[in-house]
Design a protein around this motif. Structure first.
Motif, PDB file in Angstrom:
ATOM      1  N   ASP A 157      44.872  37.379  25.764  1.00 42.90           N
ATOM      2  CA  ASP A 157      43.920  38.362  26.285  1.00 42.90           C
ATOM      3  C   ASP A 157      43.620  38.159  27.763  1.00 42.90           C
ATOM      4  OD1 ASP A 157      42.655  35.954  25.564  1.00 42.90           O
ATOM      5  OD2 ASP A 157      40.697  36.937  25.420  1.00 42.90           O
ATOM      6  N   LEU A 158      44.051  37.039  28.325  1.00 38.32           N
ATOM      7  CA  LEU A 158      43.824  36.750  29.741  1.00 38.32           C
ATOM      8  C   LEU A 158      45.108  36.761  30.559  1.00 38.32           C
ATOM      9  CD1 LEU A 158      41.530  33.605  29.258  1.00 38.32           C
ATOM     10  CD2 LEU A 158      40.751  35.944  29.703  1.00 38.32           C
ATOM     11  N   ASP A 159      46.223  36.491  29.898  1.00 35.01           N
ATOM     12  CA  ASP A 159      47.457  36.194  30.624  1.00 35.01           C
ATOM     13  C   ASP A 159      48.004  37.396  31.373  1.00 35.01           C
ATOM     14  OD1 ASP A 159      49.221  33.919  31.133  1.00 35.01           O
ATOM     15  OD2 ASP A 159      50.781  35.156  30.229  1.00 35.01           O
ATOM     16  N   GLU A 160      47.895  38.599  30.805  1.00 37.14           N
ATOM     17  CA  GLU A 160      48.438  39.774  31.496  1.00 37.14           C
ATOM     18  C   GLU A 160      47.748  39.977  32.845  1.00 37.14           C
ATOM     19  OE1 GLU A 160      49.186  44.580  30.845  1.00 37.14           O
ATOM     20  OE2 GLU A 160      48.288  43.376  29.243  1.00 37.14           O
ATOM     21  N   ARG A 161      46.421  39.838  32.860  1.00 32.35           N
ATOM     22  CA  ARG A 161      45.687  40.007  34.129  1.00 32.35           C
ATOM     23  C   ARG A 161      46.046  38.892  35.102  1.00 32.35           C
ATOM     24  NH1 ARG A 161      44.640  40.942  38.348  1.00 32.35           N
ATOM     25  NH2 ARG A 161      42.694  41.637  39.348  1.00 32.35           N
ATOM     26  N   PHE A 162      46.174  37.663  34.594  1.00 32.21           N
ATOM     27  CA  PHE A 162      46.532  36.559  35.474  1.00 32.21           C
ATOM     28  C   PHE A 162      47.927  36.737  36.051  1.00 32.21           C
ATOM     29  CE2 PHE A 162      48.963  32.633  35.900  1.00 32.21           C
ATOM     30  CZ  PHE A 162      48.349  32.128  37.030  1.00 32.21           C
ATOM     31  N   GLN A 163      48.895  37.092  35.231  1.00 33.96           N
ATOM     32  CA  GLN A 163      50.263  37.235  35.716  1.00 33.96           C
ATOM     33  C   GLN A 163      50.366  38.333  36.765  1.00 33.96           C
ATOM     34  OE1 GLN A 163      52.621  35.093  35.103  1.00 33.96           O
ATOM     35  NE2 GLN A 163      51.520  33.951  33.519  1.00 33.96           N
ATOM     36  N   HIS A 164      49.611  39.401  36.608  1.00 26.94           N
ATOM     37  CA  HIS A 164      49.602  40.468  37.627  1.00 26.94           C
ATOM     38  C   HIS A 164      49.040  39.932  38.942  1.00 26.94           C
ATOM     39  CE1 HIS A 164      49.441  44.512  39.293  1.00 26.94           C
ATOM     40  NE2 HIS A 164      48.197  44.257  39.672  1.00 26.94           N
ATOM     41  N   PHE A 165      47.958  39.158  38.837  1.00 25.99           N
ATOM     42  CA  PHE A 165      47.390  38.547  40.039  1.00 25.99           C
ATOM     43  C   PHE A 165      48.407  37.637  40.711  1.00 25.99           C
ATOM     44  CE2 PHE A 165      45.232  34.667  41.684  1.00 25.99           C
ATOM     45  CZ  PHE A 165      44.601  35.229  42.778  1.00 25.99           C
ATOM     46  N   TYR A 166      49.060  36.785  39.910  1.00 21.19           N
ATOM     47  CA  TYR A 166      49.981  35.803  40.470  1.00 21.19           C
ATOM     48  C   TYR A 166      51.186  36.472  41.131  1.00 21.19           C
ATOM     49  CZ  TYR A 166      53.392  32.083  40.830  1.00 21.19           C
ATOM     50  OH  TYR A 166      54.328  31.210  41.325  1.00 21.19           O
ATOM     51  N   ARG A 167      51.785  37.439  40.474  1.00 13.33           N
ATOM     52  CA  ARG A 167      53.060  37.983  40.944  1.00 13.33           C
ATOM     53  C   ARG A 167      52.891  39.151  41.910  1.00 13.33           C
ATOM     54  NH1 ARG A 167      56.537  35.162  38.093  1.00 13.33           N
ATOM     55  NH2 ARG A 167      55.885  34.346  36.066  1.00 13.33           N
ATOM     56  N   THR A 168      51.823  39.916  41.769  1.00 13.41           N
ATOM     57  CA  THR A 168      51.694  41.140  42.559  1.00 13.41           C
ATOM     58  C   THR A 168      50.622  41.040  43.633  1.00 13.41           C
ATOM     59  OG1 THR A 168      52.420  42.440  40.656  1.00 13.41           O
ATOM     60  CG2 THR A 168      51.295  43.628  42.430  1.00 13.41           C
TER      61      THR A 168
ATOM     62  N   ALA B 178      38.671  37.358  40.298  1.00 13.91           N
ATOM     63  CA  ALA B 178      37.618  36.532  39.698  1.00 13.91           C
ATOM     64  C   ALA B 178      36.663  37.391  38.879  1.00 13.91           C
ATOM     65  CB  ALA B 178      36.870  35.781  40.783  1.00 13.91           C
ATOM     66  N   ALA B 179      36.339  38.584  39.365  1.00 19.82           N
ATOM     67  CA  ALA B 179      35.438  39.474  38.620  1.00 19.82           C
ATOM     68  C   ALA B 179      36.087  39.923  37.312  1.00 19.82           C
ATOM     69  CB  ALA B 179      35.072  40.672  39.477  1.00 19.82           C
ATOM     70  N   ASP B 180      37.363  40.294  37.366  1.00 17.92           N
ATOM     71  CA  ASP B 180      38.059  40.732  36.155  1.00 17.92           C
ATOM     72  C   ASP B 180      38.183  39.587  35.153  1.00 17.92           C
ATOM     73  OD1 ASP B 180      38.327  43.214  37.256  1.00 17.92           O
ATOM     74  OD2 ASP B 180      40.459  43.032  37.737  1.00 17.92           O
ATOM     75  N   LEU B 181      38.501  38.392  35.651  1.00 17.45           N
ATOM     76  CA  LEU B 181      38.648  37.249  34.756  1.00 17.45           C
ATOM     77  C   LEU B 181      37.316  36.924  34.094  1.00 17.45           C
ATOM     78  CD1 LEU B 181      40.734  35.132  33.793  1.00 17.45           C
ATOM     79  CD2 LEU B 181      39.810  33.606  35.547  1.00 17.45           C
ATOM     80  N   THR B 182      36.226  37.021  34.851  1.00 16.61           N
ATOM     81  CA  THR B 182      34.901  36.753  34.303  1.00 16.61           C
ATOM     82  C   THR B 182      34.590  37.704  33.154  1.00 16.61           C
ATOM     83  OG1 THR B 182      34.099  35.940  36.445  1.00 16.61           O
ATOM     84  CG2 THR B 182      32.444  36.662  34.861  1.00 16.61           C
ATOM     85  N   GLU B 183      34.933  38.957  33.329  1.00 17.19           N
ATOM     86  CA  GLU B 183      34.676  39.949  32.281  1.00 17.19           C
ATOM     87  C   GLU B 183      35.516  39.675  31.038  1.00 17.19           C
ATOM     88  OE1 GLU B 183      34.807  44.809  31.631  1.00 17.19           O
ATOM     89  OE2 GLU B 183      35.054  43.950  33.640  1.00 17.19           O
ATOM     90  N   LEU B 184      36.774  39.327  31.244  1.00 18.21           N
ATOM     91  CA  LEU B 184      37.666  39.076  30.115  1.00 18.21           C
ATOM     92  C   LEU B 184      37.339  37.770  29.394  1.00 18.21           C
ATOM     93  CD1 LEU B 184      41.044  40.094  31.803  1.00 18.21           C
ATOM     94  CD2 LEU B 184      39.939  41.301  29.903  1.00 18.21           C
ATOM     95  N   TRP B 185      36.851  36.794  30.141  1.00 15.16           N
ATOM     96  CA  TRP B 185      36.643  35.456  29.604  1.00 15.16           C
ATOM     97  C   TRP B 185      35.511  35.413  28.592  1.00 15.16           C
ATOM     98  CZ3 TRP B 185      39.725  31.325  31.370  1.00 15.16           C
ATOM     99  CH2 TRP B 185      39.394  30.073  30.862  1.00 15.16           C
TER     100      TRP B 185
END
Length: 247
Positions: free
Chosen positions: A140-151, A220-227
């Motif tokens: 539930d977190l990885d898709e948002r993280f991978q987009h941040f990392y790669r894009t 960070a805001a998106d991760l906070t919401e998802l977390w």
């Protein structure tokens, strides 16, 4: 280090948030070395692998060009830290039975570094270039993280990062190669741990220097919401990649 030293500052954060290697890594490397007299850890940072090697070797030298990193290094009776670049190691000739570079070799002038490796190595010494790749989070977190990392943060990575992304498969390595066992780093981190680790990235520093802090704040805001509960811990996994060779 060749070029800009991205880790010349921030040694305290690096020591606090960078993931530790599994104890198995130092044990395996020690088992491959011809003796356990001396290990040299090049680009040692704050000594994460350096101290682990000290459990298996009579003496360990940790070498790093950053005074800040060494100032925050972990201490051990059998470890001595020195400030120097990978291309000019303050180590006697034919003295090292294991030479390691953990999450560091992609920054080196490797031709010069390899010349130093050959100079300081005893017969049949082992050279280990170790890296850990891109972390993976829960689904539930990885898709948002991978987009941040790669894009989003991807354009701010120094070009050397591509060697990490390839698992060092594309790194030049002119030594008789040994097979490397599969390993992973696993951590249980809360959200502060994840964001603290990300804050140590060279790409994050570069983005901030370029005035693009909004990229970091949005993630960070998106991760906070998802977390959810920021104190809740989640599993984080990094693949460990190695190139092992006989010098």
């Amino acid at each position: 280090m060749a070029g800009k030293n991205w880790f010349d500052r921030g040694g305290q954060a690096y020591a606090q948030f960078r993931p530790e290697y599994p104890a198995e890594l130092a044990e395996v490397l020690a088992s491959l070395a011809p003796t356990t007299d001396l290990a040299v850890d090049v680009g040692c940072g704050n000594g994460q692998l350096t101290v682990q090697l000290a459990a298996h070797f009579d003496a360990v030298i940790g070498v790093d060009p950053s005074a800040d990193q060494i100032g925050n290094a972990r201490l051990h009776d059998r470890v001595r830290y020195v400030r120097a670049p990978a291309e000019n190691l303050p180590v006697p000739e034919r003295s090292a039975c294991l030479i390691t570079a953990a999450q560091a070799a992609h920054w080196f002038d490797r031709r010069a570094f390899y010349n130093e490796v050959r100079r300081i190595a005893v017969d049949d010494a082992v050279l280990a270039l170790v890296s850990y790749g891109v972390m993976h989070l829960a689904a539930d977190l990885d898709e948002r993280f991978q987009h941040f990392y790669r894009t989003e943060i991807g354009p701010y990575w120094p070009e050397e990062r591509a060697l990490v992304d390839s698992g060092y498969a594309d790194i030049d390595f002119p030594f008789d190669e040994l097979s490397a066992p599969p390993m992973q780093i696993r951590k249980e981190w809360d959200m502060n741990g994840i964001l603290g680790y990300i804050s140590t990235w060279s790409a994050v520093r570069k983005a901030a220097e370029a005035g693009k802090s909004e990229v970091l704040e949005s993630f960070a805001a998106d991760l906070t919401e998802l977390w959810g509960d920021p104190a809740a811990t989640r599993e984080v996994v990094w693949p460990i990649n190695m190139r092992l060779g006989i010098v």
